[in-house]
Design a protein around this motif. Structure first.
Motif, short mmCIF file in Angstrom:
data_model
loop_
_atom_site.label_atom_id
_atom_site.label_comp_id
_atom_site.label_asym_id
_atom_site.label_seq_id
_atom_site.Cartn_x
_atom_site.Cartn_y
_atom_site.Cartn_z
N PRO A 23 21.44 8.65 11.72
CA PRO A 23 21.55 9.95 12.41
C PRO A 23 20.64 10.06 13.63
O PRO A 23 20.91 10.84 14.54
N LEU A 24 19.54 9.28 13.66
CA LEU A 24 18.61 9.35 14.79
C LEU A 24 19.28 8.99 16.10
O LEU A 24 18.96 9.55 17.15
N ALA A 25 20.20 8.04 16.06
CA ALA A 25 20.87 7.59 17.28
C ALA A 25 21.58 8.75 17.97
O ALA A 25 21.47 8.94 19.19
N GLU A 26 22.29 9.55 17.19
CA GLU A 26 23.00 10.69 17.76
C GLU A 26 22.02 11.71 18.33
O GLU A 26 22.28 12.32 19.38
N MET A 27 20.87 11.88 17.66
CA MET A 27 19.86 12.82 18.16
C MET A 27 19.30 12.35 19.49
O MET A 27 19.12 13.14 20.43
N ARG A 62 14.90 26.02 20.85
CA ARG A 62 14.25 25.60 19.59
C ARG A 62 14.98 24.41 19.00
O ARG A 62 14.35 23.48 18.48
N GLU A 63 16.29 24.40 19.09
CA GLU A 63 17.06 23.28 18.54
C GLU A 63 16.63 21.96 19.17
O GLU A 63 16.39 20.98 18.46
N TYR A 64 16.53 21.93 20.48
CA TYR A 64 16.19 20.68 21.16
C TYR A 64 14.73 20.31 20.98
O TYR A 64 14.38 19.13 20.90
#
Length: 211
Positions: A41-45, A173-175
């Protein structure tokens, strides 16, 4: 004449195919940019906060270099050490100055005593100290490990930082939480390599709470 033209065109096609194959090796997605540092999942983030899908491929040995640099710094007896970059993010087609990534160093005790933060940054609650801004995140934590003699009395002090480079992503906040989530996850990978007791004081799931 015609035969010569066909041969030239054929050679050109082979050259183009070769160049394309070389480019595919040179530029990769976030899941491959530095080995498996950002796997899952880190890649997408990473792709979301940077706004980029392809990055210049880097050596997968970043973790080895960071571990070696931190150990060397600790064993030197100095209060701080420069450490090393675990992964640099240089997007395809970007300017040379557009480079983000994750870096770790050994910090001096007084580095977390100064409460002053850069404009636009805010403290979070993880580790000894953590903070996040529009385009980056930082975290300080301590590591007690059997790999370093004396760390039970004087822990290895680790400073981690993540920067997303130039990006049009909004300052929400999301980013901000994504910046910290990426850094926290990679920090846990470092903690595992170093064999830090109690995950270096870091929670298994990121605590994304501003102070």
């Amino acid at each position: 004449m015609a035969a010569g033209l066909v041969m030239a065109l054929g050679a050109g096609s082979v050259a183009c195919a070769s160049e394309k194959k070389e480019e595919e090796k040179t530029f990769v997605g976030a899941s491959e940019v530095c080995g498996d540092v950002f796997a899952g999942p880190l890649a997408e983030m990473v792709e979301k906060v940077t706004g980029d899908k392809l990055f210049f491929a880097k050596s997968p040995k970043g973790m080895e270099r960071v571990v070696a640099a931190l150990k060397e710094g600790y064993e030197s007896g100095r209060p701080w050490a420069a450490g090393d970059a675990l992964c640099l993010l240089h997007p395809k087609g970007a300017a040379q100055t557009d480079e983000g990534g994750v870096k770790f160093s050994m910090y001096a005790p007084q580095d977390v005593e100064d409460e002053g933060l850069p404009a636009g940054h805010e403290l979070y609650t993880m580790g000894v100290q953590s903070s996040v801004g529009r385009s980056n995140a930082t975290i300080y934590f301590e590591c007690v490990t059997p790999q370093l003699k004396g760390s039970d009395k004087t822990p290895l002090r680790i400073h981690g930082s993540f920067g997303r480079g130039e990006s049009d992503a909004p300052d929400t906040r999301e980013y901000r939480n994504l910046n910290m989530t990426i850094l926290h996850a990679v920090s846990l990978k470092l903690v595992k390599e170093l064999g830090c007791e109690n995950n270096g004081g870091l929670p298994k799931v990121p605590v994304l709470t501003p102070k």
